[in-house]
Design an enzyme around this catalytic site. Structure first.
Site, PDB file in Angstrom:
ATOM      1  N   GLY A  67       0.813  -1.211   0.000  1.00 19.35           N
ATOM      2  CA  GLY A  67       0.000   0.000   0.000  1.00 19.35           C
ATOM      3  C   GLY A  67       0.847   1.261   0.000  1.00 19.35           C
ATOM      4  N   THR A  68       1.938   1.254   0.748  1.00 23.44           N
ATOM      5  CA  THR A  68       2.760   2.465   0.859  1.00 23.44           C
ATOM      6  C   THR A  68       3.340   2.857  -0.501  1.00 23.44           C
ATOM      7  OG1 THR A  68       3.296   1.912   3.142  1.00 23.44           O
ATOM      8  CG2 THR A  68       4.752   3.483   2.046  1.00 23.44           C
ATOM      9  N   ASN A 154      -8.254   4.062   8.504  1.00 28.21           N
ATOM     10  CA  ASN A 154      -7.668   2.901   9.180  1.00 28.21           C
ATOM     11  C   ASN A 154      -7.713   3.007  10.698  1.00 28.21           C
ATOM     12  OD1 ASN A 154      -5.722   4.980   8.169  1.00 28.21           O
ATOM     13  ND2 ASN A 154      -4.442   4.024   9.737  1.00 28.21           N
ATOM     14  N   GLY A 201      -1.751  -6.341   0.229  1.00 29.84           N
ATOM     15  CA  GLY A 201      -1.994  -7.768   0.433  1.00 29.84           C
ATOM     16  C   GLY A 201      -2.289  -8.154   1.867  1.00 29.84           C
ATOM     17  N   HIS A 202      -1.478  -7.645   2.807  1.00 31.00           N
ATOM     18  CA  HIS A 202      -1.573  -8.193   4.160  1.00 31.00           C
ATOM     19  C   HIS A 202      -2.784  -7.710   4.944  1.00 31.00           C
ATOM     20  CE1 HIS A 202       0.273  -4.780   6.620  1.00 31.00           C
ATOM     21  NE2 HIS A 202       0.511  -4.389   5.397  1.00 31.00           N
ATOM     22  N   CYS A 326       3.907   6.020  16.831  1.00 29.93           N
ATOM     23  CA  CYS A 326       4.686   6.564  17.924  1.00 29.93           C
ATOM     24  C   CYS A 326       5.894   7.220  17.249  1.00 29.93           C
ATOM     25  CB  CYS A 326       5.148   5.365  18.723  1.00 29.93           C
ATOM     26  SG  CYS A 326       5.585   5.640  20.366  1.00 29.93           S
TER      27      CYS A 326
HETATM   28  N1  PLP Z   1      -2.984   2.885   3.793  1.00 34.82           N
HETATM   29  C1  PLP Z   1      -3.728   2.472   4.831  1.00 34.82           C
HETATM   30  C2  PLP Z   1      -5.086   3.041   5.030  1.00 34.82           C
HETATM   31  C3  PLP Z   1      -3.226   1.516   5.724  1.00 34.82           C
HETATM   32  O1  PLP Z   1      -3.966   1.118   6.750  1.00 34.82           O
HETATM   33  C4  PLP Z   1      -1.914   1.003   5.493  1.00 34.82           C
HETATM   34  C5  PLP Z   1      -1.306   0.054   6.455  1.00 34.82           C
HETATM   35  O2  PLP Z   1      -1.330   0.271   7.662  1.00 34.82           O
HETATM   36  C6  PLP Z   1      -1.193   1.456   4.385  1.00 34.82           C
HETATM   37  C7  PLP Z   1      -1.759   2.401   3.552  1.00 34.82           C
HETATM   38  C8  PLP Z   1       0.182   0.930   4.068  1.00 34.82           C
HETATM   39  O3  PLP Z   1       0.094  -0.328   3.455  1.00 34.82           O
HETATM   40  P1  PLP Z   1       1.369  -1.319   3.457  1.00 34.82           P
HETATM   41  O4  PLP Z   1       1.508  -1.815   4.863  1.00 34.82           O
HETATM   42  O5  PLP Z   1       0.991  -2.408   2.503  1.00 34.82           O
HETATM   43  O6  PLP Z   1       2.535  -0.551   2.989  1.00 34.82           O
END
Ligand code: PLP
Length: 385
Positions: A67-68, A154, A201-202, A326
């Site tokens: 996601g990042t 999230n 994915g996770h 944190c």
């Molecule tokens: N965006 C949201 C809303 C998330 O909750 C997260 C993970 O905590 C991410 C992006 C980042 O995803 P990844 O852990 O696959 O990099």
């Protein structure tokens, strides 16, 4: 008791099976020989099934490391492509409650590349204010490079009015990026309404370190990673066939049991909230009670430090989260809760309990067995400081 599915969710058996079948197979999906073509077939079938489940065409799905990366590619890549087309297009409008994977690249564009950043306010339930977005766009629509509003938050779980946001952006021809990392597999996500969409994915019971971005046909995006030209030259790097197969299997499985799971999680979550509020004084629920992700319960415990609660719960065998990061070991009030109008002390007193595909009623029972004593202890610790 694992009550932290929003951080990461256990691997689904379907994903495990798909990955293990691939882990011992040889073949780079970019190779032309038989082994390479076999791996390529796995990747393309995975792409097709993900695209079909999200209502887009396979050519619009680009695999990433999670996601990042997908969020970074959207924010920086779309901004740069739009600015290259017209140097005055430097405005970025992003909701104030984005995950750091969006928040930080937006901030970085402001600091490093001269982007003119406006943060979109949210109401006290954590919903982005459409009137605010409308006003911000109207200020100078032609200068807006992109809008970023997540599908669902999230931390508190609030679902955003994403169809309305998309309609407003479409009226002005402005690309909309939506981070749907928490929404895919749980909500009805039609990726075709946004210009770009990030998933991971996770969070859906797939492997870590893989995700995807849906890039609408015709959307220009400047690549961040250059190399072998994989993924339409948007994202170079040898594709991770086992992880991609696991991602597709996890999304397919989570769409398959979605309706039942959502109903079950909603009941479990509502039971958790009702019992905690009934058994413990000074507890408030955060987020939108009528429009939240079904597995998230975000609660503030008056007079407690969230970190103290988290560690005491962990010692009692219950794992949950503060929901926010944190910084250098110092607990920070969540930017999401502050944007919702909460004061910093209240924000620091909050915890997120998140349920998912392996959650059962016993998890909630166990939480309720230990939580009253944990809260009492954290309150004593807080008042003696
Ligand atoms: N965006 C949201 C809303 C998330 O909750 C997260 C993970 O905590 C991410 C992006 C980042 O995803 P990844 O852990 O696959 O990099």
């Amino acid at each position: 008791m694992y009550l932290d599915h929003a951080a990461t969710s256990p691997l689904r058996p379907e994903a495990f099976a798909a990955m293990t079948a691939e882990l011992t197979a040889v073949g780079n999906p970019s190779s032309l020989h038989t082994s390479g073509r076999r791996a390529r077939r796995v990747v393309e079938e995975s792409r097709e099934s993900i695209a079909a489940l999200l209502g887009v065409s396979a050519g619009e799905v680009v695999f990433t490391s999670g996601g990042t990366e997908a969020d970074n590619l959207a924010v920086k890549g779309i901004y740069r492509a739009r600015r290259n087309g017209d140097d005055s297009r430097r405005r970025v409008l992003a909701s104030a409650i984005e995950h750091h994977a969006v928040l930080d690249p937006v901030q970085w564009l402001g600091e490093a590349e001269g982007a003119d950043v406006s943060w979109l306010a949210v109401d006290d339930l954590g919903r982005v204010r459409l009137d605010w977005l409308e006003k911000e766009i109207a200020r100078d629509p032609d200068a807006v490079a992109l809008v970023a509003v997540m599908w669902a938050n999230n931390e508190v779980g609030t679902i955003q009015p994403i169809a309305e946001v998309a309609a407003l952006c479409a009226q002005h021809g402005i690309p909309l990026h939506t981070d749907a990392v928490q929404a895919v597999g749980t909500l009805d996500v039609d990726a075709s309404i946004a210009s770009s969409l990030a998933l991971s994915g996770h969070k859906v019971g797939g492997p870590h370190g893989v995700g995807a971005i849906v890039l609408h046909r015709g959307l220009e995006v400047e690549s961040l990673i250059h190399g072998g030209g994989q993924e339409r030259d948007v994202r170079s790097g040898t594709l991770d066939t086992p992880a991609i197969a696991g991602l597709a299997a996890a999304i397919t499985a989570s769409m398959g049991d979605r309706d039942d799971r959502v109903e079950r999680l909603r009941r479990l979550r509502d039971d958790l909230v009702a019992r905690v509020v009934h058994d413990i004084d000074g507890v408030t629920r955060n987020g939108d009670p009528d429009g939240s992700l079904p597995g998230i319960a975000h609660l503030s415990f008056q007079g407690c430090e969230g970190d103290a609660l988290l560690l005491l719960l962990d010692a009692a065998g219950v794992e949950c989260s503060r929901g926010s990061a944190c910084s250098a070991g110092v607990p920070q009030p969540s930017h999401v809760l502050l944007a919702m109008g909460m004061d910093p002390v209240g924000a620091r007193s909050s915890l997120r309990f998140s349920l998912g595909h392996t959650s059962v009623p016993h998890d909630v029972d166990r939480l309720l067995e230990v939580l009253p004593a944990v809260v009492a202890r954290a309150r004593r610790a807080g008042s003696s400081r």
